[in-house]
Each structure stands twice: as structure tokens, then as C-alpha cells.
Design an enzyme around this catalytic site. Sequence first.
Site, PDB file in Angstrom:
ATOM      1  N   LYS A 132       6.160  -4.134   9.378  1.00  0.00           N
ATOM      2  CA  LYS A 132       7.317  -3.287   9.127  1.00  0.00           C
ATOM      3  C   LYS A 132       8.639  -3.957   9.561  1.00  0.00           C
ATOM      4  O   LYS A 132       8.631  -5.018  10.183  1.00  0.00           O
ATOM      5  CB  LYS A 132       7.134  -1.944   9.838  1.00  0.00           C
ATOM      6  CG  LYS A 132       5.948  -1.118   9.271  1.00  0.00           C
ATOM      7  CD  LYS A 132       6.044  -0.878   7.767  1.00  0.00           C
ATOM      8  CE  LYS A 132       5.273   0.318   7.267  1.00  0.00           C
ATOM      9  NZ  LYS A 132       3.824   0.109   7.140  1.00  0.00           N
TER      10      LYS A 132
HETATM   11  C1  LIG Z   1       2.920   1.600   7.163  1.00  0.00           C
HETATM   12  C2  LIG Z   1       3.066   2.953   6.595  1.00  0.00           C
HETATM   13  C3  LIG Z   1       2.505   4.089   7.206  1.00  0.00           C
HETATM   14  C4  LIG Z   1       1.561   4.039   8.362  1.00  0.00           C
HETATM   15  O1  LIG Z   1       1.893   3.259   9.391  1.00  0.00           O
HETATM   16  P1  LIG Z   1       0.783   2.601  10.369  1.00  0.00           P
HETATM   17  O2  LIG Z   1       1.612   2.263  11.543  1.00  0.00           O
HETATM   18  O3  LIG Z   1       0.258   1.374   9.679  1.00  0.00           O
HETATM   19  O4  LIG Z   1      -0.247   3.614  10.645  1.00  0.00           O
HETATM   20  C5  LIG Z   1       2.783   5.321   6.656  1.00  0.00           C
HETATM   21  N1  LIG Z   1       3.530   5.449   5.558  1.00  0.00           N
HETATM   22  C6  LIG Z   1       4.056   4.391   4.920  1.00  0.00           C
HETATM   23  C7  LIG Z   1       4.905   4.596   3.717  1.00  0.00           C
HETATM   24  C8  LIG Z   1       3.823   3.107   5.397  1.00  0.00           C
HETATM   25  O5  LIG Z   1       4.315   2.053   4.744  1.00  0.00           O
END
Ligand SMILES: *Cc1c(COP(=O)(O)O)cnc(C)c1O
Length: 399
Positions: free
Chosen positions: A186
Site C-alpha cells: 500500500k
Molecule cells: C489491501 C486492501 C484491503 C485489505 O487490506 P489488508 O491489509 O491486506 O487486509 C481492503 N480493501 C482494499 C480495496 C484493499 O486494496
Amino acid sequence: MPGFEVFGAEERKQVSDVLENGVLMRYGFDGMRNGHWKAKEFETAFAKRMGSKYCQLVSSGTSALTVALAAAGIGAGDEVIMPTFTFVASFESIMMLGAVPVLVDIDDTLTLDPKAVEAAITPKTRCVMPVHMCGSMANLKALMEICDKHDLVLLEDACQALGGTYDGKSLGSYGDLGCFSFDFVKTITCGEGGGIITNNKAYSVNADQFQDHGHDHIGNDRGEETHPTLGYNFRISELNAAVGIAQLDKLDGILKLQKKNYTIFREALKDVDGVTFRRVPEGGEENYSFLNFYLPGEVLAKKAHKALSEAGVDACFYWYTNNWHYINGWEHFRNLKSLGRLPSEIQNQIQDLNSADFSKSDAWMSRTISSLVKIGWTEAEVHERAELMRQAIVKALNS
Ligand SMILES: *Cc1c(COP(=O)(O)O)cnc(C)c1O
């Protein structure tokens, strides 16, 4: 998008603060921790950066969504409206609570179509969950009006759009609750982690308690705490939170670089006949983590995607046939393949996802290509990539 590209000495310093005193947990052990409260420090800084009153850190973006829904009182049989184009975490978090995901179409913003949302509302609807996919946002004003009219909770999944804004507000801070992921790919990362922001005091107290077994967090003897509510363990560790503090300091620099690189790609493609760009709702500014564009149709989009890959342009995604982000790839979900028996509310109420008509979503998704915008590329590499992209697409469209 990836904050891991700028991992360095600042992150190591933050983590070593924690390693020096050995208190890896965010609660208690006041005497041993040499004044380090990394999770609390991150929460204060993040709430401030987002312009929100409260922030609750948790163990992942998926747990952030789960905790946010729980904090708003959503439970068994409640319907939550979500888009067809998202990450599997959307329906996972909803179903975790026995609530029922209701999937509706997206439009040319690649996010929830407000008209489709309104059409899906039933007496059981409790929440609308737009997902700001690939750096840009849903039409939050239209969604907020619908939520106000029907007394629904607006929960923004801003996991892929950290730093983008709408109406001058940070994405995630516009609705009743906003969720973020700090997983390893992210915009900023904690390794693993997630966050919830809200201006609603009751939601923030609920979230604080729910993510730590329902503990009331009053006083400084954990063993003496009572439990106003049932909860669970979705806590973040101090080590993960420490990484996030250093990453948050780098956020503005990351966003600036993303915008710069995005603009170079967009300039290179803007005069290509047949290429159009994803619509950004009026009043919105992307976080520029992806450049999302449309080809004239499915056949040409597939051809262009293949040409990009043959030209050595990596990190270009064709989500329509991708296993993670679009309903076409979620065979396990469409057929409700769970390890144990699902709550009867879900079994009885869920739409038949194999026969549901998502042709409006298909029409956009089948034409969409997204290029990731990295920040580790040199300016020369960005220009070279932009030119390769342009050439590959022009060739695919004209052969
Ligand atoms: C990455 C992501 C999540 C979940 O995040 P994690 O930390 O990997 O559990 C939820 N929604 C979206 C749109 C994402 O890209």
C-alpha cells in the site's frame, strides 16, 4: 503506490526504539517502555493528517473494515452494499459479522454507481461501502445523500486511495467511517496493519473496545478492565506501528512523486486515438497511485494488455480476468465455499451471484487497463516507460 520502495533508516530507527525496550505490545508495561507508545503516536499523527477526530489502528485493512462495521453496530442479517470491483476483503469483512454483502454495479468512475446503490436498498440495508479503487474515489456526495435519505452508514474503503481528496477532505474522512490498509503493497506500509478514522465518538469507543476483546481501556491495570461489549483481537503490534510512523512522515513526498510520474504517463497517452481515462468525480483529486484508462472494447483492451506485456511494460493490470479484484474471479465467493456452515442469514438472503446481471460493470471492466505508478523509477525510466506504453497501445489499436 508502494511505500516499501522508500523503506530506509527512518523505519529502522523507529523499530529499534521498540526493540531496545522490548515492549512489543501497544498496551501496558508503562515502566518498561521508555515512553514509547508507537501505536498511539501513529494514531494521533494519522488522525491529524486525515483531518479526522479519531483513529484506531488494527492488524490489517481487512480487520479495519470488520471493526468499522462492528463499531457501527452492523451484525447478522444486516445488508451492506458493496461494488463488484474491489478486493475480497469487502465481502470477507461483511460476512465475518454475519452481515450480508449486496453487490451492485460500478460506473465509469470504476466505483459504486449511485443509481445502482439506490436501486439495491431494502428495509434490511444498513450500510453503503464504496471502495476507492486504484487511487480514485466514488461520487461521495451522491452516496452521502442516499445514506442521509435512508439513514444508512457510509463507510469508505480508502485502502487504495490514501492521500486522495474529495471536496477538499481526505478520502476516508468524508463518510461516517473510513478504512485504510498498511499492508506491504500500500501507499504507506506497516508490514501489516490497518486503520479506521471517524469523527463519531461512539464509533471510536466501540472500535477501540471491539479490536481488543471488548476491554474498556480504563485505568492502567489491564487485568482490572471490564467488558462493556463482546470483542475480538484485531490489535496491531508496536513493531508494525513503529514502521508506520516513519512511513507517514514520507507520505507527502510519495504523493508528490506519484503525481509527477502519473502525469508523464497520462501526457504520453492522452492523444492516442481510442484511449480515454477513468472519470474522477467532480471535486475529487486522485492519489495518483495508478493510471486507469479505457480502450474501445474488450477485444482491443486484451490486445493492448498483451502488447504492453510483450513490450516489457510490467505492472499493467487487466482486472476483468484477475482473480483478486473482480467478481468474475471469485468462484469461491459466488458458490459460498466456506470451511464451516455460514450463518443462516447469509445463506438465506444473499443474491445468486452466479446469475446476477453485472453487465454494466462488465462493460467498464472489460475495457479497463491500470498501470501501477511506482516511486522508485528514475525520471528517465518513467519517460522510457511512457513511450513504450504509448507505442505498444498504438500498435495494438492499429494492427
Ligand atoms: C489491501 C486492501 C484491503 C485489505 O487490506 P489488508 O491489509 O491486506 O487486509 C481492503 N480493501 C482494499 C480495496 C484493499 O486494496
